[in-house]
Design a protein around this motif. Structure first.
Motif, PDB file in Angstrom:
ATOM      1  N   HIS A 155       0.903  -1.227   0.066  1.00  0.00           N
ATOM      2  CA  HIS A 155       0.101  -0.014   0.015  1.00  0.00           C
ATOM      3  C   HIS A 155       0.755   1.175   0.066  1.00  0.00           C
ATOM      4  O   HIS A 155       1.129   1.878   0.999  1.00  0.00           O
ATOM      5  CB  HIS A 155      -0.987   0.004   1.119  1.00  0.00           C
ATOM      6  N   GLU A 201      -4.548   0.181  -5.250  1.00  0.00           N
ATOM      7  CA  GLU A 201      -5.109   0.953  -6.054  1.00  0.00           C
ATOM      8  C   GLU A 201      -4.124   0.832  -7.125  1.00  0.00           C
ATOM      9  O   GLU A 201      -3.201   1.992  -7.710  1.00  0.00           O
ATOM     10  CB  GLU A 201      -5.112   2.375  -5.677  1.00  0.00           C
ATOM     11  N   ASN A 349      -8.544  18.090  -3.590  1.00  0.00           N
ATOM     12  CA  ASN A 349      -7.369  17.245  -3.729  1.00  0.00           C
ATOM     13  C   ASN A 349      -7.894  16.007  -4.830  1.00  0.00           C
ATOM     14  O   ASN A 349      -8.741  15.227  -4.228  1.00  0.00           O
ATOM     15  CB  ASN A 349      -6.864  16.700  -2.450  1.00  0.00           C
ATOM     16  N   TRP A 366     -14.481  16.307  -3.513  1.00  0.00           N
ATOM     17  CA  TRP A 366     -14.842  14.770  -4.002  1.00  0.00           C
ATOM     18  C   TRP A 366     -16.523  14.910  -4.437  1.00  0.00           C
ATOM     19  O   TRP A 366     -17.349  15.153  -3.218  1.00  0.00           O
ATOM     20  CB  TRP A 366     -14.519  13.716  -3.099  1.00  0.00           C
ATOM     21  N   GLU A 392     -12.896   0.251   0.191  1.00  0.00           N
ATOM     22  CA  GLU A 392     -12.713   1.669   0.626  1.00  0.00           C
ATOM     23  C   GLU A 392     -13.878   2.345   0.381  1.00  0.00           C
ATOM     24  O   GLU A 392     -14.169   2.199  -0.968  1.00  0.00           O
ATOM     25  CB  GLU A 392     -11.540   2.394   0.134  1.00  0.00           C
TER      26      GLU A 392
END
Ligand code: P53
Length: 493
Positions: A155, A201, A349, A366, A392
């Motif tokens: 990660h 990811e 961000n 977001w 997540e």
């Protein structure tokens, strides 16, 4: 209908943002230990020393940044704070934290192993025994409460020694170093851990530059695609090995939920969106779920003028043999893409420019889009037909501690409710969803900004952006709400 019996409700964390103890127990430093605190306006920086001994701090572009050109080594500088060093100190609080997770009724807990706690440099012959024992204790503690560990092997925290020596996954040797690390953890934790994820990811490598990296050169693309190829092969080898060591192991891929929509119904936008999804999402999913590069890979390589990626016949065989058992991803938001000019933008961000007029936005820009979760689950399942996990999902928000110590985070509950409804609807539509682990179930350091005040937890941790705080834990209102959700298997929302 809705969630099946035995559904894995839980929460998710990552060592680099949560564990702390960065220089304890024989752990070696990782790339994430050299990333400073930041904010939306002030990007996080990586700090390093050049060949003449001068110190530098450069904005972080990607979580696997290589040492900048002219760099001699990474270093921590006195003028900066490095929030990942302590995280929110799982290292010293794991018993207390796991007890709190058990109180909420967790069935699953996602965490990651810090590679450099097992192999401090990444190249040693034998692992760091103290690191091995730390995680063994953690897994035993979880088992004590019947909480199933879901373990991410990588990660964002490549050992710094490897980054300095071999760049950002630019050397084939990474594959063997990684596989050795996997062999160690699969062997040591056999019987304790059954669910594994290889790279967190993995698609961020492309997704991040495509969405936010204006002016990315073809050379840069080649680096990213090389990085990805080595990770694909490393992951496939890990999957195969994991199955050999314990046939009970279930090993998944993990993608960042880079879900996009066409901003208009102009067929040009629809096609652009399709190609964006191919490059940002399906490229990584297809290789890991189908065991081969997809047909559109050739288009992507051609578009970036890439002719000689280091892909061998043997690699292609390995990819075929290392198909994953389940597909997992993070889901926070959707973004729009368009071929048209648009003035209506959001600044956040990692939030792309165009504002979707049908959605609202978090304090970090977001997009809040629960239906996008149902949409993506159904799309993904339609393509791969293997069990899915949402590993997540959550709301980064400012929390206020009242005078009596309570934290009324109804905005967080309001976020989760429709997302859980969306998952339930996807289950009703035939999706084989088996787990939901919310991000940052206990407050931890933000990956994107390095902030503490961007909080996700059901459990508050007294730790602040200036590094102060006594690290004490306290449940927020959402803690009691999520407990009820789990108890009712997602029906009492
Ligand atoms: P933070 C960007 C976009 C989507 C997911 O992010 C991302 C990122 C990186 O910021 O990362 C995942 O902490 C990642 C976690 C991270 C989480 O999303 O910036 O797997 O490590 O903490 C949330 O709010």
């Amino acid at each position: 209908m809705g969630f099946k019996e035995g559904f894995f409700w839980g929460g998710a964390t990552a060592a680099n943002q949560y564990e702390g103890g960065w220089n304890e127990g024989g752990r070696g430093p990782a790339l994430t230990d050299f990333t400073t605190g930041g904010s939306v306006k002030e990007p996080r920086k990586v700090t390093w020393i050049d060949k003449d001994g001068n110190a530098h701090a450069t904005p972080q572009v990607h979580f696997d940044d290589a040492l900048p050109e002219g760099g001699d080594h990474y270093a921590c500088l006195d003028d900066y704070l490095y929030p990942n060093h302590e995280g929110t100190d799982f290292y010293h609080h794991y018993k207390e934290d796991i007890k709190l997770f058990a109180d909420m009724g967790f069935k699953m807990f996602r965490m990651s192993i810090s590679w450099s706690r097992i192999y401090p440099k990444g190249i040693e012959e034998t692992p760091n025994q103290e690191g091995i024992e730390f995680y063994r204790d953690v897994f035993k503690e979880l088992r004590k409460y019947n909480i199933e560990p879901l373990v991410t092997i990588h990660h964002f925290d490549t050992p710094i020694y490897l980054v300095e020596k071999y760049g950002d996954w630019q050397d084939r040797q990474y594959i063997e170093f990684f596989v050795k690390y996997c062999k160690t953890v699969f062997t040591e934790y056999k019987g304790l851990v059954k669910y594994w994820l290889t790279f967190n990811e993995i698609n961020n490598t492309l997704n991040v530059i495509n969405m936010f990296g204006n002016g990315t050169t073809n050379e840069d693309y080649k680096k990213r695609l090389t990085h990805l190829h080595y990770q694909f092969v490393a992951s496939a080898k890990a999957v195969k090995l994991g199955h050999e060591i314990d046939p009970e192991n279930k090993i998944g891929c993990m993608l960042g939920g880079a879900i996009t929509y066409p901003h208009t119904c102009d067929p040009k936008d629809v096609l652009l969106n399709q190609q964006t999804m191919e490059e940002n999402f399906w490229y990584c999913g297809d290789v890991q779920c189908f065991g081969a590069y997809p047909p559109f890979a050739k288009r992507i390589w051609k578009e970036h003028n890439i002719i000689d990626l280091d892909i061998t016949e043997e690699d292609l065989k390995v990819l075929k043999e290392g198909v994953v058992d389940m597909f997992t991803y993070s889901y926070y938001m959707t973004n729009n893409v368009t071929t048209h000019e648009t003035e209506d933008t959001v600044q956040g961000n990692f939030a792309a420019g165009i504002r979707n007029p049908y959605l609202t936005y978090s304090d970090w820009g977001w997009a809040l889009d629960p239906l996008g979760l149902q949409y993506s689950l159904e799309k993904i399942y339609d393509r791969y037909r293997i069990p899915l996990m949402v590993v997540e999902n959550g709301l980064g928000a400012y929390d206020t501690v009242e005078e009596d110590g309570s934290i009324h985070d109804d905005y967080r509950i309001d976020y989760y409710r429709p997302h859980i409804e969306a998952m339930s609807a996807a289950c009703d539509n035939g999706v084989d969803l088996i787990a939901y682990t919310t991000w940052g179930c206990i407050d931890l350091v933000s990956a994107g900004t390095g902030e503490m005040r961007k909080r996700y937890g059901f459990i508050y941790v007294d730790k602040h952006d200036d590094g102060t705080g006594d690290l004490s834990r306290r449940p927020k209102d959402s803690f009691y709400w999520y407990k009820k959700v789990i108890e009712s298997n997602g029906t009492d929302l």
